[in-house]
Scaffold this motif. Structure first.
Motif, short mmCIF file in Angstrom:
data_model
loop_
_atom_site.label_atom_id
_atom_site.label_comp_id
_atom_site.label_asym_id
_atom_site.label_seq_id
_atom_site.Cartn_x
_atom_site.Cartn_y
_atom_site.Cartn_z
N LYS A 274 61.60 43.03 43.31
CA LYS A 274 60.19 43.22 42.98
C LYS A 274 59.50 41.91 42.60
O LYS A 274 58.37 41.64 43.04
N GLU A 275 60.14 41.08 41.77
CA GLU A 275 59.52 39.83 41.35
C GLU A 275 59.25 38.92 42.55
O GLU A 275 58.22 38.26 42.62
N ASN A 276 60.18 38.89 43.48
CA ASN A 276 60.00 38.08 44.68
C ASN A 276 58.87 38.64 45.55
O ASN A 276 58.13 37.88 46.18
N ALA A 277 58.75 39.96 45.57
CA ALA A 277 57.67 40.60 46.32
C ALA A 277 56.32 40.23 45.73
O ALA A 277 55.34 39.98 46.45
N GLU A 278 56.24 40.20 44.40
CA GLU A 278 54.99 39.80 43.73
C GLU A 278 54.65 38.35 44.04
O GLU A 278 53.48 38.00 44.27
N LYS A 279 55.67 37.50 44.07
CA LYS A 279 55.45 36.10 44.42
C LYS A 279 54.92 35.98 45.85
O LYS A 279 54.06 35.14 46.13
N TRP A 280 55.43 36.81 46.74
CA TRP A 280 54.99 36.80 48.14
C TRP A 280 53.51 37.17 48.24
O TRP A 280 52.73 36.48 48.89
N ILE A 281 53.14 38.26 47.60
CA ILE A 281 51.75 38.71 47.67
C ILE A 281 50.82 37.67 47.06
O ILE A 281 49.76 37.35 47.61
N ASP A 282 51.23 37.09 45.93
CA ASP A 282 50.41 36.06 45.28
C ASP A 282 50.26 34.85 46.19
O ASP A 282 49.17 34.28 46.31
N PHE A 283 51.33 34.47 46.86
CA PHE A 283 51.31 33.34 47.79
C PHE A 283 50.35 33.61 48.94
O PHE A 283 49.57 32.74 49.35
N MET A 284 50.38 34.83 49.48
CA MET A 284 49.52 35.19 50.60
C MET A 284 48.04 35.22 50.20
O MET A 284 47.16 35.12 51.05
N CYS A 285 47.78 35.36 48.91
CA CYS A 285 46.40 35.40 48.42
C CYS A 285 45.86 34.01 48.08
O CYS A 285 44.69 33.88 47.70
#
Length: 356
Positions: A274-285
């Motif tokens: 989950k934490e890595n997924a949040e980092k991914w979404i934040d990166f894409m934004c």
């Protein structure tokens, strides 16, 4: 200098060993950090994935799907197979209702503020409280035509039933997109659950079938660029790309209206990272990343920083990339429930199996 007692030396050696060991273990852990991403085909710049891996130390396992329905079937079978996925509007609503995705912690996704307020507002049609999704790309569905092969005004879905273009028409191999065309042609809502209206659309799609060269997904773009068809139903982002490759191609939104879609990042219910997924979404934004993606995939970005920094004025002011939605009727797909899904899927099977 006096020699240190053996016990002290052993303690110091043990401390050094622990420190070195922890460092090596941390490195090993970083190497093993994973993120499983499931996204549409050709829907990201590969260099963006490389940048994410370099900046975070997270290894991305990246898979692609062709339709929302294929993605849903895989997730319904195992909601822990992927951490972050990119479904469309109505499918996000279905995933929420079936408890297959989880609420986001926006404190861990600070760059989500870069997404324009109007896109979050539009998202409320399928994510009422904006708890589950962050918009990634958006656009319309319309007709792409070759002006050297079509010598009349293209402003209605009706032209896709013109026998003059028999064998020169490309339709989307997608139940919702195909029915959207037929329903709007008849003045019905693309979200209707009225069996009589769906029956009319089914009859029209069966009547159209002899004129259709192929039901395709990603291939519309390449076939149109290569002059293999005169008309095709296509997503606006693909249309922007084709205009760069072939000056004879023109995109229009028919007067009867269209689907305005939003594809968004969500985290699966069973995500193991989950934490890595949040980092991914934040990166894409991030503004720079969203701009790089937009320039590569040509699908409209909801990221305000990216929009402001588009250097190509023609694209920045393009009505294909950033249309004025007040100029034509539009709505987004809604999840129609199990009974609605069954109604459409049965009708689509009738179309696909019809002889001509």
């Amino acid at each position: 200098m006096k020699n240190k007692p053996l016990s002290i030396i052993l303690c110091l050696l043990l401390v050094c060993f622990c420190i070195c060991g922890c460092t090596e273990n941390d490195k090993a852990t970083n190497k093993k950090a994973k993120l499983y991403v499931y996204n549409w085909g050709e829907y990201i710049d590969d260099e963006v994935i490389d940048k994410f891996e370099e900046e975070t130390g997270i290894d991305v396992v990246y898979d692609m799907f062709e339709t929302n329905e294929i993605m849903y079937a895989k997730l319904a079978q195992d909601d822990s197979a992927y951490d972050v996925i990119c479904p469309s509007d109505y499918m996000i609503q279905k995933l929420i209702e079936n408890d297959l995705i989880q609420e986001l912690n926006f404190d861990h996704i600070p760059n989500s503020k870069n997404i324009g307020a109007q896109y979050y507002e539009s998202s409320r049609s399928f994510d009422p409280e904006n708890k589950y999704s962050v918009p990634y790309c958006w656009g319309t569905v319309g007709i792409l035509y070759n002006k050297t092969m079509v010598d009349e005004t293209v402003d209605s879905w009706d032209i896709l039933w013109n026998p003059k273009y028999s064998g020169q028409i490309l339709m989307q191999d997608s139940v919702r997109d195909a029915y959207m065309v037929a329903l709007l042609k008849n003045g019905y809502s693309q979200n209707t659950k009225n069996p009589d209206e769906i029956a009319v659309a089914t009859k029209d799609l069966i009547a159209q079938k002899p004129l259709v060269q192929a039901y395709v997904v990603d291939q519309v773009r390449d076939k149109m660029i290569g002059g293999e068809a005169a008309l095709g139903v296509i997503y606006s982002g693909e249309a922007i790309y084709t205009a760069r490759e072939n000056d004879d191609l023109v995109y229009v939104v028919p007067k009867e209206g269209t689907n305005v879609w939003i594809d968004s990042w969500v985290i699966t219910k069973g995500s193991k990272n989950k934490e890595n997924a949040e980092k991914w979404i934040d990166f894409m934004c991030r503004g720079d990343i969203a701009l790089q993606n937009f320039e590569y995939i040509t699908y409209s970005t909801p990221n305000t920083i990216a929009q402001e920094n588009i250097e190509d004025e023609d694209i920045k002011n393009s009505k294909v990339a950033f249309p004025d939605l007040s100029e034509f009727p539009s709505e987004s797909y809604q999840y129609l429930g199990q009974d609605g899904d069954r109604l459409y899927n049965d009708a689509w099977m009738e179309v696909k199996s019809a002889d001509y």
